[in-house]
Design a protein around this motif. Structure first.
Motif, short mmCIF file in Angstrom:
data_model
loop_
_atom_site.label_atom_id
_atom_site.label_comp_id
_atom_site.label_asym_id
_atom_site.label_seq_id
_atom_site.Cartn_x
_atom_site.Cartn_y
_atom_site.Cartn_z
N ILE A 157 0.32 4.10 -3.02
CA ILE A 157 -0.18 5.29 -2.55
C ILE A 157 -0.13 6.65 -3.85
O ILE A 157 -0.99 7.09 -4.49
CB ILE A 157 -0.31 6.31 -1.40
N ASN A 158 1.21 6.67 -4.61
CA ASN A 158 1.87 7.42 -5.05
C ASN A 158 0.90 7.46 -6.93
O ASN A 158 0.85 7.86 -7.60
CB ASN A 158 3.14 7.51 -5.04
N ARG A 173 -2.59 8.27 -6.73
CA ARG A 173 -2.73 9.65 -7.28
C ARG A 173 -2.26 9.49 -8.17
O ARG A 173 -3.26 11.09 -8.69
CB ARG A 173 -1.39 10.62 -6.60
N LEU A 215 -7.19 3.70 -0.68
CA LEU A 215 -5.76 4.82 -1.40
C LEU A 215 -5.97 6.39 -1.16
O LEU A 215 -5.27 7.23 -0.51
CB LEU A 215 -4.87 4.32 -2.04
N GLU A 262 0.52 -1.23 -0.52
CA GLU A 262 0.01 -0.22 0.37
C GLU A 262 0.79 1.48 0.12
O GLU A 262 0.80 2.49 -0.61
CB GLU A 262 -0.75 -0.19 1.33
N ASP A 263 2.04 1.13 0.53
CA ASP A 263 2.98 2.43 0.89
C ASP A 263 3.60 2.86 -0.47
O ASP A 263 3.39 3.86 -1.10
CB ASP A 263 4.39 2.09 1.21
#
Length: 444
Positions: free
Chosen positions: A165-166, A169, A211, A161-162
Motif C-alpha cells: 500500500i505505501n 501511494r 490498494l 498487500e499491507d
C-alpha cells in the motif's frame, strides 16, 4: 481516477504507440491523474526467457531487445526527451548485459536471477512509453521500479498487500498527471526482483486499483473485450458485454484471453469495475458485481495439452488418507493438480495435470504400495461459463449437448456459474464447438 493497463500485444511498432497515446490522452483529459501499468513490448518477455535458457545466445538476444527499444524511440521521440530516454534505456541495458555475461560464464540460472532478468522487459517499457507520451506534450513520467512488495516465491510471487500500500501511494505523490509504472514484477523486502506469473500486468493493475481505493481499471489489449470463445478457433465468437465477478473469475482460471488467474481477485468486497477494451476496435467487456437474474450463458474455454492420470486399486477403498497420500506425491513432485475427482466407490482417483508434468507424477504414484495400476491418457478440459447454469433448464441443455461425448467427469465451479467436462483430447475441440453453439443461442 482510472488505472490503464497497456498490454504487450499492442506494443509492436510506432503505429501501436500512436494509438496508445491517443487512448491515454482520451482518459487523462477527464481526470486529474492517471496511472498507466505497462507490460513489456510484444515478444520481449519470451526473448528474455530464451536468454535464461540458451545462455550462449543471451548477449545477442539482449542486444536485439535493446536495439528494438532504441529504434522505436528514434521513430517517435526527438530532442531532449529522446536523449533522456536513451540514457535511461542504456543504463538498464548495461545492467542486463552484465547479468547476461555472468550467466553465460557460470552456465547456470536460478529462479531469482531469472526473475531479475525478466524484470527488465517491463522496466524498459515504462521508460519507452513515458517518453513517447512526453514527446506528445503530455505531462507524463516513468516510475520504472515495481510498486508491489512480494514474498520470495520467485516465478509466482505472492503480493504482501499491507506492505504494498505505501509503495503504491508513491505513484500518487509524483508531480505528473500521467505516471507509467511496470506491471508483472515486484520486489521482496530485501529488494530482490520477483514476478507474479505470466499475464501479471492485468493482476498488477487491478491490485493497484484495490490498494489505492479506486473505482475503475481499464485493461487495454488487442481484442475488444473477453469473447465467448477464441475467435481464431470458433467462428461466430463475439464480445461479452458484461460479466459478473464469479463468471470472470472462472474464465480467467481457464485461461480466457490469457488473463492472469488472479486478475479479478482484488475485486472481491471492493467497489471496483474492470473494463477489458480493444485498442484497434470498439467494444469492451465490463466486469462488475455479482450474478444478475437475467444472466444466461457467457462463454466457453478449453484447456488442452493435459494428461488424465487414473490411480486404480481396490485396496484404497475405505482406507483413510488414500487421497491424501496421492496428493502428497503430487506435492513432492512439484506438480499442480488441475482437477481432482473420485467416485463414491473410492476405487479410482483421477488427477488432471499439465502434460509436461505427467511423467514425473506417474513415476511417483507407482511407488505407492496399495495401488494396482496407474493409467495415463491425453485429455482436455472444456468449461462453459454463465450464471444461467444455476437454472435447471439451462444446465440440462448443456448436459444434453455433452452427453454424446465420452465424459470422464463433470464438476461445478465457483458459485455454480461454470461446468467443466473432462474428455479425451481428440474430443475436446468438438465438445467445445458444440457447447459454444449453445452459448451463442443463450448469450445476452
Amino acid at each position: 481516477m482510472p488505472i490503464l493497463k497497456i498490454g504487450g500485444s499492442i506494443q509492436k511498432d510506432e503505429k501501436d504507440y500512436e494509438l496508445i497515446a491517443e487512448r491515454i490522452e482520451k482518459y487523462s483529459s477527464k481526470t486529474d491523474k492517471v496511472i498507466v501499468v505497462t507490460s513489456a513490448l510484444k515478444g520481449v518477455t519470451n526473448s528474455l526467457i530464451e536468454a535464461t535458457e540458451n545462455r550462449d545466445k543471451a548477449v545477442d538476444l539482449i542486444t536485439e531487445i535493446y536495439d528494438r527499444h532504441v529504434k522505436l524511440l528514434s521513430k517517435l521521440v526527438e530532442g531532449p526527451e529522446f536523449e533522456n530516454a536513451f540514457k535511461s534505456l542504456s543504463k538498464l541495458a548495461d545492467e542486463l548485459f552484465r547479468i547476461a555475461w555472468s550467466i553465460k560464464v557460470l552456465d547456470e540460472t536460478s529462479t531469482r536471477v531469472r526473475d531479475y532478468i525478466l524484470s527488465f522487459g517491463e522496466r524498459m517499457a515504462s521508460v519507452t512509453l513515458a517518453s513517447v507520451l512526453k514527446s506528445k506534450r503530455m505531462n507524463a513520467q516513468a516510475y520504472p521500479e515495481p510498486v508491489l512488495v512480494t514474498d520470495d516465491s520467485f516465478g509466482e510471487a505472492n503480493v504482501i498487500e499491507d506492505l504494498s500500500i505505501n509503495e503504491a501511494r508513491k505513484l500518487l505523490e509524483i508531480d505528473s498527471k500521467i505516471v507509467v509504472s511496470p506491471g508483472f514484477i515486484g520486489k521482496t523486502v530485501m529488494d530482490r526482483y520477483t514476478t507474479v506469473g505470466r499475464g501479471g500486468s492485468d493482476y498488477t493493475a487491478t491490485l493497484l486499483g484495490k490498494l489505492l481505493g479506486l473505482s475503475e481499471v481499464r485493461l487495454i489489449t488487442e481484442v475488444p473485450g473477453i469473447m465467448t470463445a477464441d475467435p481464431r478457433k470458433f467462428p461466430g465468437a463475439k464480445t461479452i458485454t458484461r460479466l459478473s465477478l464469479e463468471e470472470a473469475m472462472e474464465l480467467a482460471q481457464m485461461g480466457a484471453k490469457r488473463l492472469h488467474p488472479r486478475t479479478f481477485e482484488p475485486m472481491f468486497n471492493n467497489d471496483l469495475k474492470v473494463y477489458i477494451e480493444g485498442l484497434y476496435d470498439e467494444g469492451y467487456t465490463l466486469v462488475e458485481g455479482t450474478c444478475d437474474s437475467s444472466d444466461k450463458l457467457k462463454g466457453i474455454a478449453i484447456l488442452e495439452d493435459l494428461k488424465l492420470i487414473s490411480v486404480e486399486s481396490t485396496k484404497i477403498v475405505g482406507k483413510i488418507g488414500s487421497a491424501a497420500r496421492v496428493m502428497e506425491k503430487a506435492r513432492e513432485a512439484g506438480v499442480n493438480i488441475v482437477s481432482l475427482s473420485q467416485p463414491a466407490s473410492e476405487t479410482t482417483i483421477h488427477l488432471l495435470v499439465d502434460a509436461r508434468s505427467s511423467n514425473t507424477l506417474t513415476s511417483r504414484l507407482e511407488e505407492l504400495k496399495d495401488v494396482n495400476t496407474v493409467n495415463v491418457q491425453d485429455a482436455s478440459a472444456v468449461s462453459v461459463v454463465g450464471c444461467g447454469l444455476r437454472k435447471k433448464e439451462l444446465f440440462k441443455e448443456i448436459l444434453r449437448e455433452a452427453s454424446s461425448f465420452d465424459i470422464t467427469s463433470v464438476s461445478r465451479g465457483l458459485s455454480n456459474v461454470s461446468a467443466t467436462f473432462i474428455v479425451k483430447r481428440d474430443e475436446g475441440f468438438n465438445l467445445a464447438k458444440d457447447l459454444h453453439e449453445v452459448v451463442i443461442r443463450w448469450t445476452n
